[in-house]
Design an enzyme around this catalytic site. Structure first.
Site, PDB file in Angstrom:
ATOM      1  N   LEU A  64      29.794  76.790  24.899  1.00  0.00           N
ATOM      2  CA  LEU A  64      28.988  76.243  23.830  1.00  0.00           C
ATOM      3  C   LEU A  64      27.800  75.359  24.924  1.00  0.00           C
ATOM      4  O   LEU A  64      27.421  74.439  25.055  1.00  0.00           O
ATOM      5  CB  LEU A  64      29.197  74.914  22.953  1.00  0.00           C
ATOM      6  N   PRO A  65      27.474  76.343  25.784  1.00  0.00           N
ATOM      7  CA  PRO A  65      26.313  75.741  26.612  1.00  0.00           C
ATOM      8  C   PRO A  65      25.082  75.322  26.035  1.00  0.00           C
ATOM      9  O   PRO A  65      24.654  76.043  24.924  1.00  0.00           O
ATOM     10  CB  PRO A  65      26.052  76.990  27.696  1.00  0.00           C
ATOM     11  N   HIS A  66      24.262  74.188  26.491  1.00  0.00           N
ATOM     12  CA  HIS A  66      23.335  73.690  25.673  1.00  0.00           C
ATOM     13  C   HIS A  66      22.396  72.969  26.610  1.00  0.00           C
ATOM     14  O   HIS A  66      22.689  72.594  27.694  1.00  0.00           O
ATOM     15  CB  HIS A  66      23.733  72.800  24.410  1.00  0.00           C
ATOM     16  N   ALA A  67      20.931  72.752  26.237  1.00  0.00           N
ATOM     17  CA  ALA A  67      19.871  72.196  26.965  1.00  0.00           C
ATOM     18  C   ALA A  67      18.780  71.787  26.236  1.00  0.00           C
ATOM     19  O   ALA A  67      18.712  72.101  25.145  1.00  0.00           O
ATOM     20  CB  ALA A  67      19.460  73.186  28.131  1.00  0.00           C
TER      21      ALA A  67
END
Length: 154
Positions: A64-67
């Protein structure tokens, strides 16, 4: 909040063989650019910067990569199903094949957390995971992810 408001149909893709996490982030950034008009290089750099704080591979083949990005008006997401699992330094040391990435406004606070909780809950559902892994059509994957279900915040 529901995933249909976060995930556009054109933000879902099936990928063949990716060789690195860096290449995965490039694909995520390019998909976010195509679907939402985000600057791909800013999105990629932001994902890599967040990942340097600790891996976003949450286990069971899921990342769940997020930015957070300047200039974004709302939380948006992209989803990739990988045909060949990729080593991701996940908490359980298992490679990932399902990647749901979120991009949120820099100052989003609670909305970003609500979206992350919603995605996390959805991606913990064994029935949904089975359906996602059994399908290769982006439209079908989008339908599986956005079908109506209980979406109360955690």
């Amino acid at each position: 909040m529901n995933l249909a408001k976060i995930l556009a149909p054109e933000a879902v893709k099936v990928c063949g063989h990716l060789t690195s996490k860096k290449r995965l982030f490039q694909d995520l950034g390019e998909l976010a650019s195509a679907a939402y008009g985000l600057d791909a290089s800013v999105a990629i750099d932001s994902l890599q910067e967040r990942e340097s704080l600790g891996p976003t591979g949450v286990g069971h083949g899921i990342a769940l990569p997020h930015a957070r990005l300047d200039g974004l008006e709302r939380v948006v997401g992209v989803f990739l199903r990988l045909e060949k699992p990729l080593d991701f330094d996940s908490v359980d040391r298992q490679p990932v094949d399902l990647v749901f990435s979120l991009f949120a406004p820099k100052e989003s606070g609670v909305e970003h957390l609500k979206a992350l909780a919603l995605v996390s809950r959805t991606m913990r559902d064994p029935a949904i995971l089975t359906k996602l892994r059994a399908n290769s059509d982006p439209a079908t994957l989008h339908a599986i992810l956005t079908e109506s279900r209980d979406t109360r915040a955690a």
